[in-house]
Design an enzyme around this catalytic site. Structure first.
Site, PDB file in Angstrom:
ATOM      1  N   ASN A 111      -2.479  13.266 -14.267  1.00  0.00           N
ATOM      2  CA  ASN A 111      -2.567  12.356 -13.221  1.00  0.00           C
ATOM      3  C   ASN A 111      -0.903  11.590 -12.844  1.00  0.00           C
ATOM      4  OD1 ASN A 111      -3.584  10.440 -11.250  1.00  0.00           O
ATOM      5  ND2 ASN A 111      -3.944   8.704 -12.892  1.00  0.00           N
ATOM      6  N   GLY A 112      -0.878  11.964 -11.493  1.00  0.00           N
ATOM      7  CA  GLY A 112       0.400  11.352 -10.876  1.00  0.00           C
ATOM      8  C   GLY A 112       1.232  12.422 -10.262  1.00  0.00           C
ATOM      9  N   SER A 292     -15.368  -0.373  -2.261  1.00  0.00           N
ATOM     10  CA  SER A 292     -14.075  -0.867  -2.766  1.00  0.00           C
ATOM     11  C   SER A 292     -13.914  -2.326  -2.138  1.00  0.00           C
ATOM     12  CB  SER A 292     -12.896  -0.023  -2.817  1.00  0.00           C
ATOM     13  OG  SER A 292     -12.766   0.318  -1.306  1.00  0.00           O
ATOM     14  N   ASP A 355     -10.202  -2.855   2.465  1.00  0.00           N
ATOM     15  CA  ASP A 355      -9.120  -3.075   1.517  1.00  0.00           C
ATOM     16  C   ASP A 355      -7.900  -2.419   2.334  1.00  0.00           C
ATOM     17  OD1 ASP A 355      -9.230   0.074   1.006  1.00  0.00           O
ATOM     18  OD2 ASP A 355     -10.948  -0.564   0.236  1.00  0.00           O
ATOM     19  N   CYS A 391       3.519   7.372   0.070  1.00  0.00           N
ATOM     20  CA  CYS A 391       3.638   7.598  -1.430  1.00  0.00           C
ATOM     21  C   CYS A 391       4.082   8.734  -1.994  1.00  0.00           C
ATOM     22  CB  CYS A 391       2.090   7.208  -1.968  1.00  0.00           C
ATOM     23  SG  CYS A 391       2.212   6.967  -3.813  1.00  0.00           S
ATOM     24  N   CYS A 446       3.843  -1.452  -8.408  1.00  0.00           N
ATOM     25  CA  CYS A 446       4.487  -0.860  -7.237  1.00  0.00           C
ATOM     26  C   CYS A 446       4.100  -1.351  -5.990  1.00  0.00           C
ATOM     27  CB  CYS A 446       4.123   0.740  -7.298  1.00  0.00           C
ATOM     28  SG  CYS A 446       5.079   1.533  -6.493  1.00  0.00           S
ATOM     29  N   CYS A 449       4.502   1.357  -0.947  1.00  0.00           N
ATOM     30  CA  CYS A 449       3.752   1.753   0.245  1.00  0.00           C
ATOM     31  C   CYS A 449       3.844   0.782   1.363  1.00  0.00           C
ATOM     32  CB  CYS A 449       2.499   2.214   0.092  1.00  0.00           C
ATOM     33  SG  CYS A 449       1.409   1.007  -0.788  1.00  0.00           S
TER      34      CYS A 449
END
Length: 477
Positions: A111-112, A292, A355, A391, A446, A449
Site C-alpha cells: 500500500n503506497g 465519510s 470532507d 499527492c 503529511c 496536498c
C-alpha cells in the site's frame, strides 16, 4: 473547465501467521477493508513448503468463493484489496504478486507509492531485469533478488533502504512473514494478536471483525519478521519525521478504525466541531455527505447547536457508474448514488458538510440536488483545508491544473458549485482537531496536498496519476 473525478480510496493489506484458518480470516480482513479498493483482490498462503495464491478483478466477494479456499492451504497468509485507475486495472497488476525462483518463492503486497520507482526501474532494466507488470511494487522483488548470497532478511533490508516514498509492505515466503513501514509512516499499518497467531492490517477494523486484539502500530522505518519462533523487530532505516497521511483521518479510513490510538470517528467529530467554530452560519439543519462526512457533520451540529438531520441518503447497491455520453446522464449517475430527503431539506437553510473538494463536480451536483429538493439556502462546509497540490504517495489526485482549489479562490469555488457560502477548515485547525503529536513540526501528519511541503524528495521521473506510465498499488505513479 471540468473537474470530473473525486478522491479515490487507498489500497489495503492484511497478513496473518500461525492460524489454521489463515485464508478464511484473510478473506474477512480484506472484506472489512473493501472501502480501500474495489478493483481487485488476492490472497497468498504458505503451507511451509509451497506458496499458493488466488487473485482476480472485482470485489472480494466476486474473487473468492467456498471452493477457492480449498486451493489455499496453510496456516499463514497475506492479502490485498486494490484500487487502480485509467485502464491499468489488469489481472497482472492485482496483488499479492508472486515470484518463484529455483530456490524460493516470494509473495508481496503493498500500500503506497514509491517516488523513485521510475529511476529504480530504469536502472534495473539496464542491468537486465524484465518486468512482468506495470506496478511499482514489482521493483522491490527485483531489488531483493539482486541481494546475492545475503540471508533473505538482509536482502529485504537492503532493498527497502533503496526505496523512497510511502510504503506499507507485507511479504510472505514459505517460512516467514515480513512486514515493513516507510521511514515517515505515511500509510497506516498495525499489528495484533489472535490467540497465538500474529495479525497485521492497514486498518484496525480488520482486527475487530476477526476477533483479534490490537497491539501497536508498526513504527516508521521498522521491519518485522514473523515465523514459528515468534516475532522480531529491526530498524531498516532511521525514522524520519512522522508524516501520517492526513486524508486517512479525514476520508479514507473506516470510522471504527483507530490510527495510532486515535479513533477515526472521534477525530472527524472534532474536525466538525473545529469547523463550526471557524465557520459559523445561521441555518436550520446540518447534513453530511455519506459516508465519510457524517461524523464531521455530527460534530458541526453538536458545536453549533443546529440540529443534525439525515438530509442525504446513499444507495448502497449501486456498482460502478460508467462514463456517460451526455451531461444529463452523468448527472443521473450521481442521483443513482445519492438522494436528498425532501421532507428534511425543503424550505430549510441547509449546512452541507463534506470532507473535501477535489475537482468540484460532485459538490456542484449535490448542491443542485438539495436546491431541487426545496432547500432555501445551501451552505457548504469542508472539514479539511483546500487541496491545492498533487499527492505522490498513492492517492489519486492529479496535477494542480485539475485541482479546483489550485485554480480558483474560495469565493470562485463557491460560485462554481452554486453554494450560498463556502468555508474550508484551516490547516492548524485540522491538525489540532486530529490530535496527533504537536511536538513535531507537522503534528505527525503529511500536509503536502494542502501546503505543497512534501515529507520526501520528489524524484525526477515520478509520475502523477494522469500520466499513466507506472501503476502504484494505491493509484497510478
Amino acid at each position: 473547465m471540468l473537474y470530473e473525478r473525486e478522491l479515490n480510496e487507498e489500497c489495503g493489506v492484511f497478513g496473518i501467521w500461525g492460524h489454521e484458518h489463515a485464508a478464511q480470516l484473510t478473506y474477512y480482513g480484506l472484506h472489512s477493508m473493501q472501502h480501500r479498493g474495489q478493483e481487485g483482490a488476492g490472497i497468498a498462503t504458505t503451507d511451509q513448503e509451497n506458496v499458493h495464491f488466488h487473485k482476480g478483478l472485482g470485489l472480494v466477494n466476486d474473487v473468492f468463493d467456498e471452493q477457492t479456499f480449498d486451493q489455499l492451504p496453510g496456516r499463514s497468509a497475506i492479502g490485498h484489496v486494490r484500487y487502480a485507475t485509467y485502464g491499468e486495472n489488469n489481472y497482472a497488476n492485482v496483488q499479492p504478486l508472486v515470484f518463484r525462483s529455483q530456490t524460493d518463492t516470494l509473495s508481496l503486497a503493498h500500500n503506497g507509492n514509491l517516488v523513485n520507482a521510475h529511476a529504480l526501474r530504469h536502472q534495473l532494466e539496464a542491468q537486465g531485469s524484465i518486468f512482468q507488470t506495470t506496478s511499482d511494487t514489482e521493483v522491490i522483488a527485483h531489488l531483493i533478488k539482486r541481494g546475492g548470497s545475503l540471508q533473505f532478511k538482509e536482502k529485504v533490508k537492503h532493498a527497502l533502504s533503496m526505496l523512497k516514498g510511502a510504503y506499507a509492505f507485507v511479504m510472505l515466503t514459505e517460512d516467514q512473514l515480513l512486514v515493513a513501514q516507510d521511514p515517515h509512516g505515511i500509510r497506516p499499518l498495525s499489528i495484533g494478536r489472535l490467540g497465538d497467531a500474529y495479525v497485521v492490517a492497514s486498518e484496525t477494523c480488520a482486527f475487530d471483525l476477526i476477533g483479534a486484539t490490537y497491539e501497536r502500530s508498526v513504527e516508521p522505518g521498522e521491519m518485522l519478521v514473523i515465523d514459528d519462533d515468534g516475532i522480531s523487530s529491526e530498524k531498516v532505516s532511521s525514522a524520519g519525521e512522522r508524516a501520517m497521511c492526513s486524508m486517512e483521518y479525514i476520508y479514507f479510513s473506516r470510522p471504527d478504525s483507530n490510527i495510532e490510538d486515535i479513533n477515526v470517528h472521534s477525530a472527524r467529530k472534532r474536525l466538525g466541531k473545529q469547523l463550526a467554530g471557524e465557520a459559523p452560519i445561521e441555518a436550520d439543519v446540518v447534513t453530511g455527505v455519506p459516508d465519510s462526512s457524517i461524523s464531521a457533520a455530527i460534530g458541526y451540529a453538536e458545536s453549533s447547536g443546529i440540529p443534525y438531520e439525515l438530509g442525504l441518503i446513499k444507495n448502497r447497491y449501486v456498482g460502478r457508474t460508467f462514463i456517460q455520453p451526455s451531461q444529463e446522464l452523468r448527472e443521473q449517475g450521481v442521483r443513482m448514488k445519492l438522494a436528498p430527503v425532501h421532507g428534511i431539506v425543503k424550505d430549510k437553510r441547509v449546512v452541507m458538510v463534506d470532507d473535501s473538494i477535489v475537482r468540484g463536480t460532485t459538490s456542484r451536483r449535490i448542491v443542485n440536488m438539495l436546491r431541487e429538493a426545496g432547500a432555501k439556502e445551501v451552505h457548504v462546509r469542508i472539514s479539511s483545508p483546500p487541496i491545492k497540490h498533487p499527492c505522490f504517495y498513492g492517492i489519486d489526485t492529479s496535477s494542480e491544473s485539475e485541482l479546483i482549489a489550485s485554480e480558483l479562490s474560495v469565493d470562485e469555488i463557491c460560485e462554481t458549485i452554486g453554494a450560498d457560502s463556502l468555508e474550508f477548515l484551516s490547516v492548524n485547525g485540522m491538525t489540532d482537531a486530529v490530535g496527533r503529536d504537536s511536538s513535531q513540526s507537522q503534528c505527525g501528519q503529511c500536509l503536502a496536498c494542502f501546503t505543497g511541503k512534501y515529507p520526501t524528495e520528489i524524484y525526477p521521473g515520478t509520475k502523477l496519476p494522469h500520466e499513466k506510465e507506472l501503476v502504484s498499488s494505491g493509484g497510478v505513479l
